[in-house]
Design an enzyme around this catalytic site. Structure first.
Site, mmCIF file in Angstrom:
data_model
loop_
_atom_site.group_PDB
_atom_site.id
_atom_site.type_symbol
_atom_site.label_atom_id
_atom_site.label_comp_id
_atom_site.label_asym_id
_atom_site.label_seq_id
_atom_site.Cartn_x
_atom_site.Cartn_y
_atom_site.Cartn_z
ATOM 1 N N SER A 110 -50.551 8.484 -31.253
ATOM 2 C CA SER A 110 -50.859 7.511 -32.307
ATOM 3 C C SER A 110 -50.707 8.133 -33.700
ATOM 4 C CB SER A 110 -52.276 6.979 -32.130
ATOM 5 O OG SER A 110 -53.192 8.021 -32.077
ATOM 6 N N GLN A 112 -52.111 8.917 -37.110
ATOM 7 C CA GLN A 112 -53.521 9.190 -37.346
ATOM 8 C C GLN A 112 -53.739 10.079 -38.558
ATOM 9 O OE1 GLN A 112 -54.445 12.781 -34.372
ATOM 10 N NE2 GLN A 112 -53.607 11.019 -33.306
ATOM 11 N N HIS A 114 -57.215 12.764 -40.071
ATOM 12 C CA HIS A 114 -58.549 13.282 -39.770
ATOM 13 C C HIS A 114 -59.333 13.412 -41.064
ATOM 14 C CE1 HIS A 114 -56.931 13.969 -35.839
ATOM 15 N NE2 HIS A 114 -55.941 14.653 -36.368
ATOM 16 N N LYS A 137 -61.347 18.048 -38.933
ATOM 17 C CA LYS A 137 -60.481 18.456 -37.831
ATOM 18 C C LYS A 137 -59.096 18.823 -38.338
ATOM 19 C CE LYS A 137 -58.788 16.906 -33.338
ATOM 20 N NZ LYS A 137 -57.946 15.848 -32.791
ATOM 21 N N GLU A 139 -55.625 20.630 -38.249
ATOM 22 C CA GLU A 139 -54.820 21.008 -37.078
ATOM 23 C C GLU A 139 -53.551 21.710 -37.527
ATOM 24 O OE1 GLU A 139 -55.481 17.083 -34.313
ATOM 25 O OE2 GLU A 139 -53.902 16.983 -35.795
ATOM 26 N N HIS A 277 -50.198 11.531 -39.846
ATOM 27 C CA HIS A 277 -49.247 12.245 -38.986
ATOM 28 C C HIS A 277 -49.203 11.625 -37.596
ATOM 29 C CE1 HIS A 277 -53.164 14.152 -38.259
ATOM 30 N NE2 HIS A 277 -52.754 14.382 -37.031
ATOM 31 N N ARG A 296 -57.155 6.161 -36.579
ATOM 32 C CA ARG A 296 -55.805 5.802 -36.120
ATOM 33 C C ARG A 296 -55.161 4.706 -36.963
ATOM 34 N NH1 ARG A 296 -58.702 7.300 -31.720
ATOM 35 N NH2 ARG A 296 -57.782 9.070 -30.632
ATOM 36 N N LYS A 302 -55.520 1.940 -28.888
ATOM 37 C CA LYS A 302 -56.923 2.232 -29.225
ATOM 38 C C LYS A 302 -57.343 1.535 -30.513
ATOM 39 C CE LYS A 302 -56.947 6.782 -27.041
ATOM 40 N NZ LYS A 302 -56.943 8.225 -27.324
HETATM 41 ZN ZN LIG Z 1 -54.110 14.805 -35.409
#
Ligand SMILES: [Zn+2]
Length: 422
Positions: A110, A112, A114, A137, A139, A277, A296, A302
């Site tokens: 998806s 998304q 954070h 979060k 990444e 991203h 998302r 979802k």
């Molecule tokens: Zn991510």
């Protein structure tokens, strides 16, 4: 005399079979698992999406050393918090701050973003069921095979180009927002505000409108492709691919807003707070702060929290090339390359030992670390432990422990190490 404590040991890591993963032995996750333990049965029709190398409660790694009474890494760290390193132990309340992963992506994940720490805490307080913890979060993805993802807003000229070439996209945004973007010049705040307006219009577009427009667009691109016309002006190939995976999903239009980033093995992208991203295809190493907070934006069945998403995103246009995060060669070790993001939670180290070198020491640092072998074989010694490692092996290394490698493979070694350098 007290026995020397065992502080370096192999792990058996949790595999997650999410539906978007590559299937059977097409998946690097499956191949690594099989190489680590040849008795593993790989099911040829099952997705092998993620390998989790860490102490997350939903996939705590199992310790493979019968001298240790705790069964999992999480349980062992709880009993031996000094293994984290003096600074990490205090800064992260006795927890391993990162989760290290291998991902094998077959179908897009998806779109998304954070939240940052403040927003994460606020969202968790308001909606604890949707946002399960109060952490950010960040990444990082490092390609193991050619890897594709969407990341960050495109330069405005590219988005304006698509608004001209793709009338269906223009219709979803509406005239007024599209004109605002066309007229925004120079001033970055004006540009961001116009981008936000366009993106918010699209995300709030009535379902019937965007589904109709998407169907028209797909039909047109298919006809153009069949007639041998070039469809790059409509980003045709990517559109058809995503539409086949997520028919009727508003996320299919997001390809006109976000950069398509293509990484070669060893190249990385870092996804800081509020950066939109989506991973599209390929195998990668991933490292992240230990959190589950994801907002998302599409390409998903979802829940989509449109309002939070449109408010939080970083509307900063930049070219795709600027999204590739550089690794830096360590000045004290020519075989070591650091991926050191602007967050404290983790650093990833790539270690490439050439075939001419047969003895190499994985250096001691003031942080617990997790080491994954991608290529090569060796015997690793860190008294009182001696472990044979090969492709797919995962080792836990406590803070301030070095591991001496006696390398037996003829083609050198490629290792990735996650740690926390404070
Ligand atoms: Zn991510």
């Amino acid at each position: 005399m007290a026995a020397v404590a065992v502080e370096v040991f192999p792990l058996t890591c949790a595999v997650q079979h999410y539906a978007w993963g590559k299937i059977g032995l097409d998946s690097e996750v499956a191949r690594l698992t099989l190489s680590d333990d040849p008795t593993t049965v790989i099911e040829q029709d099952k997705p092998y999406a993620e390998l989790w190398m860490g102490a997350h409660p939903k996939g705590d790694a199992v310790i493979c050393d019968n001298r240790i009474s705790q069964k999992t890494l999480g349980a062992w760290i709880a009993e031996h918090p000094d293994c984290l390193g003096s600074k990490v132990k205090g800064a992260f309340q006795g927890q391993l701050p990162f989760l290290f992963k291998v991902l094998s992506v077959n179908i897009s994940l998806s779109i998304q973003a954070h939240p940052n720490k403040e927003l994460a805490a606020q969202l968790h307080a308001q909606y604890p069921d949707r946002y399960p913890d109060k952490s950010h979060k960040p990444e990082m993805a490092i390609a193991l095979t050619p890897f594709e993802g969407l990341c960050g807003f495109r330069p405005v000229e590219e988005i304006i180009g698509f608004l001209k070439n793709v009338p269906e996209f223009h219709a979803v945004i509406g005239n007024e927002a599209a004109e605002t973007l066309g007229n925004s010049t120079g001033d970055p705040r004006q540009v961001s505000a116009a981008l936000k307006k366009c993106f918010t219009r699209m995300m709030n577009c009535e379902k019937k409108t965007f589904v109709d427009q998407l169907n028209m667009l797909v039909k047109r691109v298919l006809e153009e492709a069949a007639a041998g016309k070039d469809t790059t002006g409509s980003n045709g190939q990517l559109l058809l691919r995503l539409h086949s995976q997520f028919p009727g999903d508003v996320g299919c239009f997001v390809i006109y807003f976000l950069n398509l980033v293509q990484l070669q093995p060893g190249e990385a992208m870092f996804l800081g707070a509020n950066e939109p991203h989506a991973y599209l295809y390929g195998d990668c190493i991933e490292c992240m702060a230990c959190s589950d907070n994801t907002v998302r934006a599409g390409l998903t069945p979802k829940f989509i929290d449109v309002q939070t998403l449109c408010e939080m995103l970083s509307y900063v246009p930049a070219p795709a090339s600027s999204k590739i995060f550089p690794s830096i060669r360590d000045s004290s070790d020519p075989f070591v390359f650091l991926y050191d993001p602007p967050v404290s939670d983790f650093t990833v180290v790539r270690i490439e030992v050439p075939s001419s070198v047969k003895r190499y020491t994985v250096s001691s640092i003031d942080s617990a670390s997790i080491l994954l072998v991608i290529r090569g074989e060796a015997t690793g010694t860190a008294a009182p432990s001696e472990v044979n490692i090969r492709r797919g092996s995962v080792l836990f290394i406590a803070a301030n422990k070095a591991v001496d490698l006696c390398i037996s493979s003829v083609d050198g070694m490629l290792l990735f190490r996650a740690c926390c350098i404070l």
